[in-house]
Write a protein that holds these residues in place. Structure first.
Motif, PDB file in Angstrom:
ATOM      1  N   UNK A  85       0.850  -1.188   0.000  1.00 42.62           N
ATOM      2  CA  UNK A  85       0.000   0.000   0.000  1.00 42.62           C
ATOM      3  C   UNK A  85       0.883   1.234   0.000  1.00 42.62           C
ATOM      4  N   UNK A  86       0.313   2.353  -0.423  1.00 43.10           N
ATOM      5  CA  UNK A  86       0.975   3.651  -0.280  1.00 43.10           C
ATOM      6  C   UNK A  86       0.116   4.487   0.650  1.00 43.10           C
ATOM      7  N   UNK A  87       0.765   5.189   1.588  1.00 41.52           N
ATOM      8  CA  UNK A  87       0.044   5.906   2.629  1.00 41.52           C
ATOM      9  C   UNK A  87       0.513   7.344   2.691  1.00 41.52           C
ATOM     10  N   UNK A  88      -0.443   8.259   2.722  1.00 41.66           N
ATOM     11  CA  UNK A  88      -0.169   9.653   3.007  1.00 41.66           C
ATOM     12  C   UNK A  88      -0.851  10.008   4.314  1.00 41.66           C
ATOM     13  N   UNK A  89      -0.140  10.672   5.211  1.00 48.22           N
ATOM     14  CA  UNK A  89      -0.701  11.038   6.507  1.00 48.22           C
ATOM     15  C   UNK A  89      -0.510  12.522   6.749  1.00 48.22           C
ATOM     16  N   UNK A  90      -1.535  13.143   7.331  1.00 47.57           N
ATOM     17  CA  UNK A  90      -1.454  14.557   7.638  1.00 47.57           C
ATOM     18  C   UNK A  90      -2.568  14.962   8.575  1.00 47.57           C
ATOM     19  N   UNK A  91      -2.592  16.210   8.992  1.00 46.19           N
ATOM     20  CA  UNK A  91      -3.621  16.662   9.926  1.00 46.19           C
ATOM     21  C   UNK A  91      -4.973  16.932   9.280  1.00 46.19           C
ATOM     22  N   UNK A  92      -5.061  16.910   7.947  1.00 44.41           N
ATOM     23  CA  UNK A  92      -6.330  17.131   7.262  1.00 44.41           C
ATOM     24  C   UNK A  92      -6.482  16.130   6.127  1.00 44.41           C
ATOM     25  N   UNK A  93      -7.719  16.012   5.627  1.00 42.06           N
ATOM     26  CA  UNK A  93      -7.977  15.123   4.488  1.00 42.06           C
ATOM     27  C   UNK A  93      -7.186  15.558   3.264  1.00 42.06           C
ATOM     28  N   UNK A  94      -7.156  16.858   2.991  1.00 36.30           N
ATOM     29  CA  UNK A  94      -6.492  17.328   1.775  1.00 36.30           C
ATOM     30  C   UNK A  94      -4.989  17.098   1.832  1.00 36.30           C
ATOM     31  N   UNK A  95      -4.362  17.330   2.987  1.00 41.32           N
ATOM     32  CA  UNK A  95      -2.924  17.076   3.110  1.00 41.32           C
ATOM     33  C   UNK A  95      -2.641  15.585   2.998  1.00 41.32           C
ATOM     34  N   UNK A 174      -8.240  28.209   2.049  1.00 38.72           N
ATOM     35  CA  UNK A 174      -8.121  27.479   3.314  1.00 38.72           C
ATOM     36  C   UNK A 174      -7.187  26.285   3.179  1.00 38.72           C
ATOM     37  N   UNK A 175      -7.396  25.469   2.153  1.00 39.99           N
ATOM     38  CA  UNK A 175      -6.594  24.257   2.006  1.00 39.99           C
ATOM     39  C   UNK A 175      -5.130  24.588   1.745  1.00 39.99           C
ATOM     40  N   UNK A 176      -4.857  25.692   1.048  1.00 40.70           N
ATOM     41  CA  UNK A 176      -3.474  26.088   0.798  1.00 40.70           C
ATOM     42  C   UNK A 176      -2.766  26.484   2.084  1.00 40.70           C
ATOM     43  N   UNK A 177      -3.521  26.863   3.111  1.00 40.07           N
ATOM     44  CA  UNK A 177      -2.949  27.208   4.411  1.00 40.07           C
ATOM     45  C   UNK A 177      -3.098  26.081   5.428  1.00 40.07           C
ATOM     46  N   UNK A 178      -3.489  24.904   4.944  1.00 38.04           N
ATOM     47  CA  UNK A 178      -3.570  23.743   5.816  1.00 38.04           C
ATOM     48  C   UNK A 178      -4.845  23.667   6.622  1.00 38.04           C
ATOM     49  N   UNK A 179      -5.893  24.353   6.185  1.00 34.61           N
ATOM     50  CA  UNK A 179      -7.175  24.357   6.902  1.00 34.61           C
ATOM     51  C   UNK A 179      -8.173  23.506   6.124  1.00 34.61           C
ATOM     52  N   UNK A 180      -8.660  22.465   6.741  1.00 31.77           N
ATOM     53  CA  UNK A 180      -9.646  21.573   6.115  1.00 31.77           C
ATOM     54  C   UNK A 180     -10.314  20.791   7.242  1.00 31.77           C
ATOM     55  N   UNK A 181     -11.498  21.203   7.610  1.00 34.86           N
ATOM     56  CA  UNK A 181     -12.177  20.606   8.762  1.00 34.86           C
ATOM     57  C   UNK A 181     -13.042  19.403   8.405  1.00 34.86           C
ATOM     58  N   UNK A 182     -13.024  18.952   7.155  1.00 35.64           N
ATOM     59  CA  UNK A 182     -13.859  17.817   6.780  1.00 35.64           C
ATOM     60  C   UNK A 182     -13.470  16.572   7.569  1.00 35.64           C
ATOM     61  N   UNK A 183     -14.432  15.910   8.189  1.00 36.41           N
ATOM     62  CA  UNK A 183     -14.109  14.721   8.981  1.00 36.41           C
ATOM     63  C   UNK A 183     -14.038  13.468   8.120  1.00 36.41           C
ATOM     64  N   UNK A 184     -13.437  12.433   8.658  1.00 31.92           N
ATOM     65  CA  UNK A 184     -13.539  11.096   8.081  1.00 31.92           C
ATOM     66  C   UNK A 184     -14.881  10.522   8.519  1.00 31.92           C
ATOM     67  N   UNK A 185     -15.670  10.083   7.556  1.00 34.25           N
ATOM     68  CA  UNK A 185     -17.024   9.596   7.841  1.00 34.25           C
ATOM     69  C   UNK A 185     -17.038   8.077   7.756  1.00 34.25           C
ATOM     70  N   UNK A 186     -17.042   7.397   8.902  1.00 35.74           N
ATOM     71  CA  UNK A 186     -17.005   5.930   8.873  1.00 35.74           C
ATOM     72  C   UNK A 186     -18.247   5.357   8.199  1.00 35.74           C
ATOM     73  N   UNK A 187     -18.073   4.225   7.573  1.00 33.61           N
ATOM     74  CA  UNK A 187     -19.208   3.554   6.943  1.00 33.61           C
ATOM     75  C   UNK A 187     -18.748   2.322   6.216  1.00 33.61           C
ATOM     76  N   UNK A 188     -19.704   1.463   5.932  1.00 39.41           N
ATOM     77  CA  UNK A 188     -19.386   0.259   5.166  1.00 39.41           C
ATOM     78  C   UNK A 188     -19.156   0.637   3.711  1.00 39.41           C
ATOM     79  N   UNK A 189     -18.340  -0.133   3.033  1.00 38.95           N
ATOM     80  CA  UNK A 189     -18.120   0.102   1.614  1.00 38.95           C
ATOM     81  C   UNK A 189     -19.429  -0.091   0.850  1.00 38.95           C
ATOM     82  N   UNK A 190     -19.732   0.819  -0.087  1.00 34.31           N
ATOM     83  CA  UNK A 190     -20.938   0.627  -0.895  1.00 34.31           C
ATOM     84  C   UNK A 190     -20.911  -0.749  -1.562  1.00 34.31           C
TER      85      UNK A 190
END
Length: 355
Positions: A85-95, A174-190
């Motif tokens: 797998x390839x993984x990207x990690x950051x404080x927001x979804x966009x990062x 906002x995203x260019x300054x590292x601001x993105x408040x969108x949450x991860x929304x848990x759920x089953x795969x469609x």
């Protein structure tokens, strides 16, 4: 006693892309189960075999930092299922998404929840790397000398609004300054349903590719109608002789389980891939975002051929339910009943035709 400590916990969001040798719905579900063993906050994205994962609470539970927990997750996926797998990690979804896009299979990129580290990661990236900035938007920005994420962050919001419009400008700023408040929304795969055809040898003949795809359409269409479901999208995955893959998705004009309609979409997918000289090993067709059949909205037409095809389809389904798969030459029957309406070619199957 005066204390000024912050109560905010550092955020850690992952965007993880799976890179299996062959893709099946069962394997995707198993990979999600491995992630769920680390964090229950998982948002599946089956269309491109990825997922978002919120590790914020899991870091405290497991007593590890982001790098350590990502390493554990990657090791479990590889040990249990042999999947890189390839993984990207950051404080927001966009990062996290940007970090994942810049990461090759078998590696990870971690951006910590630190203002300096966020700025270092973002500012030098091309404007088009920012989620929500497509090629055309990037070209519009470039005409004003805005070519990097740092340029977007430094541009005054009213100026961006004149270029992009109010909503898109605010989002990009906002995203260019590292601001993105969108949450991860848990759920089953469609829910999805898939069918695969593996050739006896690497197949170069486009006619054989078309026949195989039509056979997959017949299989999926029959199973969808039997289960009382309709598909909102079709995805075709081609596995080549060197084990590399190409995947394309297309949405039919309406959600359907009607085989001729599915065939039209599947053939458009196949044609768009341009496989005239490709050595194909496996073709996989997946019906995605399934809905109950009662949710279908079928557009009424005055085309008598379509009505005949639907009656024929119903009769063939009943015959197969009674006598088993392969009892009817479905493709040949559809070809005779409505070739002009659907463009479906006969599969060359030697099966019997139901009366």
């Amino acid at each position: 006693m005066n204390t000024t400590t912050s109560s905010r916990r550092p955020r850690a969001i992952l965007r993880i892309h799976f890179h299996p040798a062959e893709r099946t719905d069962e394997l995707y579900g198993q990979l999600l189960a491995v992630i769920d063993g680390i964090s229950s906050r998982v948002e599946p994205l089956p269309a491109d075999w990825s997922a978002y994962v919120d590790l914020t609470g899991a870091l405290t539970y497991w007593g590890r930092d982001t790098e350590g927990l990502v390493a554990v997750l990657r090791l479990r996926l590889l040990a249990l299922h042999g999947v890189q797998c390839s993984v990207g990690a950051g404080p927001t979804r966009s990062i996290a998404a940007m970090a994942a896009d810049a990461t090759p299979p078998g590696a990870a990129t971690v951006v910590r929840d630190d203002p300096y580290e966020i700025a270092v990661f973002l500012r030098t990236k091309a404007a088009s790397a920012l989620p929500g900035i497509g090629p055309k938007t990037a070209m519009s920005l470039a005409r004003y000398g805005i070519t990097s994420v740092g340029d977007i962050a430094d541009t005054r919001l009213p100026t961006l609004q004149r270029i992009l419009g109010a909503t898109a400008a605010r989002q990009a700023h906002d995203r260019a300054r590292g601001i993105d408040e969108r949450p991860v929304i848990p759920g089953a795969a469609p829910r999805t349903m898939s069918a695969s055809h593996r050739f006896d040898r690497d197949e170069l003949d486009p006619e054989q590719h078309q026949r195989a795809v039509l056979g997959l359409v017949q299989d999926l269409g029959s199973r969808l109608r039997t289960s009382g479901e309709i598909a909102q999208a079709l995805t075709l995955t081609v596995t080549y002789a060197d084990r590399t893959q190409t995947t394309r998705t297309r949405t039919p004009t309406e959600a359907t389980a009607h085989s001729p309609a599915l065939a039209t979409t599947a053939r458009a997918l196949l044609t768009g891939l341009g496989l005239q000289r490709a050595r194909v090993r496996t073709l996989t067709l997946r019906a995605e975002r399934l809905l109950p059949a009662e949710d279908t909205v079928h557009q009424l037409t005055l085309d008598a051929r379509d009505d005949r095809l639907r009656r024929l389809e119903s009769a063939l389904d009943k015959a197969m339910a009674r006598f088993g798969p392969g009892v009817a030459g479905v493709a040949s029957a559809f070809h005779r009943a409505g070739q002009q309406a659907t463009g479906v070619h006969p599969s060359g199957s030697g099966g019997r035709t139901a009366a």
